[in-house]
Each structure stands twice: as structure tokens, then as C-alpha cells.
Design an enzyme around this catalytic site. Structure first.
Site, PDB file in Angstrom:
ATOM      1  CG  ASN A 124     -49.080 -25.959  43.627  1.00 40.71           C
ATOM      2  OD1 ASN A 124     -48.231 -26.118  42.742  1.00 40.71           O
ATOM      3  ND2 ASN A 124     -49.119 -26.734  44.707  1.00 40.71           N
ATOM      4  CE  LYS A 168     -46.244 -27.663  29.637  1.00 41.18           C
ATOM      5  NZ  LYS A 168     -47.281 -27.080  30.498  1.00 41.18           N
ATOM      6  CD  GLU A 196     -50.607 -26.170  30.405  1.00 41.46           C
ATOM      7  OE1 GLU A 196     -51.332 -26.330  31.412  1.00 41.46           O
ATOM      8  OE2 GLU A 196     -49.690 -26.956  30.088  1.00 41.46           O
ATOM      9  CD  GLU A 212     -44.737 -32.979  45.122  1.00 41.16           C
ATOM     10  OE1 GLU A 212     -45.759 -33.702  45.270  1.00 41.16           O
ATOM     11  OE2 GLU A 212     -44.788 -31.758  45.012  1.00 41.16           O
ATOM     12  CB  CYS A 261     -48.268 -31.296  46.683  1.00 39.35           C
ATOM     13  SG  CYS A 261     -46.707 -30.469  47.041  1.00 39.35           S
ATOM     14  CD  GLU A 308     -53.310 -33.985  45.866  1.00 35.98           C
ATOM     15  OE1 GLU A 308     -52.479 -33.269  46.444  1.00 35.98           O
ATOM     16  OE2 GLU A 308     -53.126 -34.450  44.718  1.00 35.98           O
TER      17      GLU A 308
END
Length: 468
Positions: A131, A154, A157, A228, A262, A360
Site C-alpha cells: 500500500n 522481500k 508480489e 505492524e 493501516c 478491518e
């Protein structure tokens, strides 16, 4: 696990990238370990600072290029993409400017012969989300590289071109091979990397499920984790809050990054039934005025969500909320156009028995609640498994401060939706994770705070000893 660029505004597959082989993973970790042991940790702090600051300068010089990747791969509005590039550069500059002071030995008030030295620990594995593809990496790379650690990253994707752009960024800034390493790795490979003794710590931003899995694996290897894992942040509007400013805050807090944040304002809680009805009318009118379009076009105000998976998850949650008795005050449907566009959506009538009450909503969907008083607002704000951020809007700053102390979360913003800056520590409690990023506090998450206690030759074997 496929690393692919799929344009969320059209659904078109643009590029695919192969996962690395096991041999390539081993080489990447070995190079990182070698770079740490023989080079990076030994460099003077000003040498590391020049490279990190150069990376920040390159970001700003190539802002249009770097912003393009964000909009192309995860659908971010182009203006917001440019702002993210600037924020990532600011984070890198912050640590380049301040790390020397953070690394100074710390004296202990009641132990004048003792110092705490700040030292790096090795290669850190970062697992980054889609994001905020640059900012979320910068808030790891900035402090860790300046501390003398190296970073193995990493990325998600669906943002491979942004991941590659970051790898080029640090190489172009002069970072030696192994100091910053991009991994197009699979889940099993990441599990092996976590267990590898050359990896000394892990930081992840992602879902609860991913965070728990990483923490479990790292815990078995006795490695520290900073996690997080999202939130369901409340935005409370008290009865004395100026209405227009609170509406501005609620719309920005919910819709920034197409709601995929978030620390976004996911639950709007308004005190006073009549005032809440007025607020709801204004809130839905403003959301309804947003217009979908090409996120590369500066005139577009409603971006797509990042993937079809994300879109379908939101539609499923909206359906669950309706089935359990909630009402859809606005939106609720996929837009009839190419790409992964969802109507801005407002859900009301969500009680504690509704499955969405504890979920969420990661997209342009707001849960709207009306309560009778501030006590009910605080109780509702805390009635969540999450605890990342919160907002309180009020004309009385001291009342806002007092209520902030009653909210169970890591960050509270009074008269603003939650935001971020290099100098503000970022992190949460409960299912939102643990540890802190950014600011001075974030610098010390992956360092060895080594005690050195001094005594003269021939001193007593136990207890304080005087030095000449």
C-alpha cells in the site's frame, strides 16, 4: 507465488517476474552477511550518511519516474504517489541527519563509570506491503542502514517494479553489493531466511495472519520481530467539534490512498444523534462527489483498489455486514468500468454481533456509528482487537488530550486524522502489532545496546569502583 504488475485501473497484466532460485537466495544472504561483516558496519557514520542522503536526493530528482511505478502497480492517485516519494526521501534524510547523535554512547545517571554503546547486529529481513511501497521500506532502510545493519527486503508480489526501483536506488546512491538486497522470494523461502542464523532480525508490515506466522517462526529462532499489522482506527467527533473541519478530517482520513491505509480512519464515531445525522449527510455527500478515473490523471479523485483480491474481499465484507442487519448508506457495489473500482461506501447500523464489527475494512469503506456521549464513544473506540491509531475532533484541546489518554492504541491525533512523519514514532498495541518505527525510538529496534562498565586495575570484584 507470482510477482506481477497488473494495472488496477484496467486489470491488464503488464509484466511478470520469476521467483529467485534457492541457490540465488543463498547467494543473496551470503552477500548481505559478507557486506555487513567486512564493510558496512565498519564504515564511518558520515560515509553511510552520504549514501543514504544520496538515495533521498535521487528519489526527489526522479520523482516522476518513481511515482509512476506506484500508480501503475497499485493504483495510487498520481498526486498521492508523488507525495509518497517525497515522504520516503524525507525519512531517509531524517536518519542520515540524525543517526550520528542516536549512535552516541549513552551515559547512565546513577552509574558514572558505565556507558551503553549502540552497535549494529547484522542482516535484517524486511517484509514490506503494497500500500505504501516506498515509505514502508524507507522507514526500515533509513534507520537500519544508518545503524550499520544491512537490509534484505522481500516486497509484495504486486509491486515488483517498485521493488526493483528501490534496489536500483540504493545501488545508484553508492551502496555496496549486499547492503540493500531485493528478494523475489516465495513463502517457504522466506521461512528459511527467517531461520537462517545470518539473519538477525525481522520486520514485517502486513496482515495479522502474516505477522503471526513470521513472529512464530522468528521466535523459534530467538530473533526479534517488529510487527505492524493494521488497524481499525476510530475517528471520534465530539459534540463541540467544528463540523466542517471534522468532515474534512473524516473524508481525508478514510479516503486517502483509496482507503488502503493501516492507520486510516475506518470507524467514524459521532457524538449526538441529531448531529450524527447531519454529519452522515455531509460525509456521504462528499464521498459521492468523488469521481473514478485513470489515477494517472490529476483530475481523478477516486482511485481503484490495488487488486481484484482486495476488491472481492471488500465486497464480501459489505455483504456480510448487510446480511447481519447493517444498512448501506452509500455505495456498496463494484463500479461498472474496467479495473478494480469500488463505490465509496458507508455502512451504518453495525452492532457488536455483526462480523464487520471486529474486522478491518481496507479500502474505500467506512463504518459509521452514532453515540450519545463521549463515554460511549471511548468505549466503542476501544471495542476492537486492534490498537494502532485514533483521532479525536473537539474545540477543547485539553479535553482532547484527556480523552486521548483513554484510548487503547499506539497513536492519537487531536483535530487531525492520523498521519505520519519521520520524527513521529509509529506503531500500535493489541492485534496491531508491537515495536515502533520512525523517530529516535525506531532507530533502536535492531541494535545491540551494549553495556561497558569501567573499573581500575585491582578494583574490588563486585560493586562500584572509583576511577581516577
Amino acid at each position: 507465488m507470482a510477482y506481477q504488475t497488473i494495472n488496477p485501473a484496467s486489470g491488464e497484466l503488464l509484466a511478470s517476474y520469476a521467483e529467485l532460485s534457492d541457490a540465488e537466495l543463498e547467494l543473496a544472504i551470503a552477500n548481505a552477511d559478507q557486506a555487513y561483516k567486512t564493510d558496512w558496519r565498519h564504515r564511518a557514520i558520515d560515509e553511510r550518511a552520504k549514501i543514504v542522503a544520496k538515495a533521498a536526493a535521487i528519489l526527489l530528482e526522479r520523482k516522476a519516474e518513481y511515482a509512476h511505478y506506484l500508480t501503475l502497480e497499485m493504483g495510487k492517485l498520481i498526486g498521492e504517489a508523488q507525495a509518497e516519494v517525497e515522504l520516503a526521501a524525507a525519512v531517509l534524510d531524517y536518519y542520515a541527519d540524525n543517526a550520528a547523535s542516536f549512535l552516541q554512547p549513552k551515559t547512565l545517571a546513577n552509574a558514572r563509570n558505565a556507558q551503553v554503546l549502540i552497535e549494529p547486529i547484522g542482516a535484517i529481513l524486511g517484509i514490506a506491503p503494497w500500500n505504501f511501497p516506498y515509505y514502508q521500506v524507507a522507514r526500515v532502510a533509513g534507520p537500519q542502514l544508518m545503524a550499520g545493519n544491512v537490509l534484505v527486503l522481500k516486497h509484495a508480489e504486486n509491486v515488483p517494479q517498485a521493488a526493483l526501483a528501490l534496489s536500483r536506488l540504493f545501488a545508484d546512491a553508492g551502496a555496496p553489493n549486499g547492503v540493500y538486497t531485493n528478494l523475489f522470494a516465495g513463502i517457504e523461502q522466506i521461512g528459511r531466511a527467517i531461520a537462517d542464523p545470518r539473519i538477525r532480525g525481522v520486520t514485517i508490515t502486513g496482515s495479522e495472519r502474516a505477522g503471526a506466522a513470521v513472529a512464530e517462526r522468528a521466535g523459534r529462532a530467538l530473533k526479534k520481530v517488529v510487527a505492524e499489522m493494521g488497524g481499525s482506527d476510530p475517528l471520534i467527533v465530539l459534540e463541540d467539534a467544528p463540523l466542517a473541519a471534522a468532515l474534512d478530517g473524516a473524508v481525508f482520513g478514510r479516503m486517502f490512498n483509496s482507503g488502503q491505509c493501516c492507520v486510516g480512519s475506518k470507524r467514524i464515531i459521532v457524538v449526538g444523534r441529531q448531529r450524527a445525522a447531519t454529519f452522515l449527510d455531509g460525509f456521504t455527500a462528499r464521498l459521492a462527489a468523488l469521481r473514478a478515473g485513470d489515477p494517472m490523471n490529476p483530475q481523478t479523485t477516486l482511485a481503484p483498489v490495488a487488486s481484484e483480491t482486495a476488491l472481492n474481499r471488500l465486497l464480501e465484507q459489505i455483504g456480510q455486514a448487510k446480511q447481519a442487519g447493517a444498512q448501506i448508506a452509500l455505495g456498496g457495489k463494484r463500479l461498472a468500468r474496467p479495473g478494480y473500482f469500488l463505490e465509496p461506501t458507508v455502512i451504518t447500523g453495525i452492532d457488536e454481533h455483526n462480523p464487520v464489527f471486529n474486522q478491518e475494512l481496507f479500502g474505500p469503506v467506512a463504518a459509521f456509528h452514532m453515540v450519545d456521549n463521549a463515554e460511549q464513544a471511548i468505549a466503542l473506540a476501544n471495542a476492537t482487537p486492534y490498537g494502532l491509531g485514533a483521532s479525536v475532533f473537539t474545540a477543547d484541546i485539553e479535553r482532547g488530550r484527556a480523552l486521548a489518554a483513554q484510548i487503547d492504541c499506539g497513536m492519537v491525533f487531536v483535530n487531525q486524522p492520523a498521519w505520519t512523519a519521520p520524527e513521529l514514532p509509529f506503531g500500535g498495541v493489541k492485534n496491531s502489532g508491537y515495536g515502533r518505527e520512525l523517530a529516535e525510538r525506531g532507530f533502536y529496534e535492531f541494535v545491540n545496546e551494549k553495556l561497558v562498565n569501567l573499573a581500575p586495575a585491582g578494583a574490588c570484584l563486585w560493586g562500584p569502583a572509583a576511577l581516577d
